[in-house]
Design an enzyme around this catalytic site. Structure first.
Site, short mmCIF file in Angstrom:
data_model
loop_
_atom_site.label_atom_id
_atom_site.label_comp_id
_atom_site.label_asym_id
_atom_site.label_seq_id
_atom_site.Cartn_x
_atom_site.Cartn_y
_atom_site.Cartn_z
N HIS A 182 -2.25 -3.17 -3.57
CA HIS A 182 -3.65 -3.07 -3.17
C HIS A 182 -4.56 -3.07 -4.40
CE1 HIS A 182 -6.74 -0.58 -0.57
NE2 HIS A 182 -7.24 -1.68 -1.03
N TYR A 203 -2.12 -1.53 9.11
CA TYR A 203 -1.01 -2.22 8.42
C TYR A 203 -0.12 -2.99 9.39
CZ TYR A 203 -2.15 1.50 5.06
OH TYR A 203 -2.78 2.37 4.22
N HIS A 205 0.84 -1.20 0.00
CA HIS A 205 0.00 0.00 0.00
C HIS A 205 0.88 1.24 0.00
CE1 HIS A 205 -3.72 -2.11 1.36
NE2 HIS A 205 -2.84 -2.94 1.86
N CYS A 253 -3.74 2.83 -5.28
CA CYS A 253 -2.82 2.35 -4.25
C CYS A 253 -2.11 1.07 -4.69
CB CYS A 253 -3.61 2.11 -2.97
SG CYS A 253 -2.63 1.51 -1.59
N LYS A 263 -9.05 2.08 -6.23
CA LYS A 263 -7.97 3.01 -5.91
C LYS A 263 -6.73 2.74 -6.76
CE LYS A 263 -9.25 2.90 -1.03
NZ LYS A 263 -8.79 2.70 0.32
ZN ZN Z 1 -3.95 0.54 -0.07
#
Ligand code: ZN
Length: 146
Positions: free
Chosen positions: A122, A46, A17, A132, A130
């Protein structure tokens, strides 16, 4: 709600991420912990945070289920690189060489502990809208895993 512990056999993904912050923002795991608690998480979502200078900081314990990929938390570990957006908050691969070195070392170590786990970003999980972590993790890892 207490969740079941994360067992090594359950870990199928090592998810990369980013914090979606600008390069001037030197977030720490403690900062992200505060941010995630404000969002209603138990604590930082995380398992690891890699700071701008390449320092690897611990988040959740490896035996704790994280909160970082919807629908996949019970089968993944989450690693967050600090950075990932430009001055207009648009996605940008702006991570430092120290961060990439640290990421590669961390993933190598985790891959020994969790040999069946797939390394991916991600955005590589199904139905993620997203950007990410703002770079293409799979081809990068292919070049750096050995
Ligand atoms: Zn992420």
């Amino acid at each position: 709600m207490a969740s079941k512990p994360l067992t090594p056999e359950a870990v199928k993904y090592l998810a990369v991420h980013c914090s979606a912050t600008q390069t001037k923002t030197d977030l720490t795991a403690a900062d992200i912990d505060v941010m995630h608690r404000k969002r209603g998480f138990l604590k930082i979502g995380y398992h690891f945070v890699i700071r701008r200078n390449g320092t690897v900081e611990k988040g959740r314990d490896l035996t704790e289920v994280g909160a970082h990929v919807e629908g996949y938390n019970s089968q993944s570990l989450g690693i967050c690189l600090v950075g990932g957006v430009d001055k207009d908050l648009k996605p940008e691969n702006n991570f430092t060489p120290a961060q990439f070195n640290a990421l590669s070392a961390l993933l190598k170590d985790l891959s020994l502990k969790f040999p069946k786990a797939t390394v991916q970003g991600h955005r590589d999980f199904p139905n993620v809208k997203k950007d990410c972590p703002c770079f293409d993790v799979k081809p990068w890892w292919l070049k750096h895993k050995d």
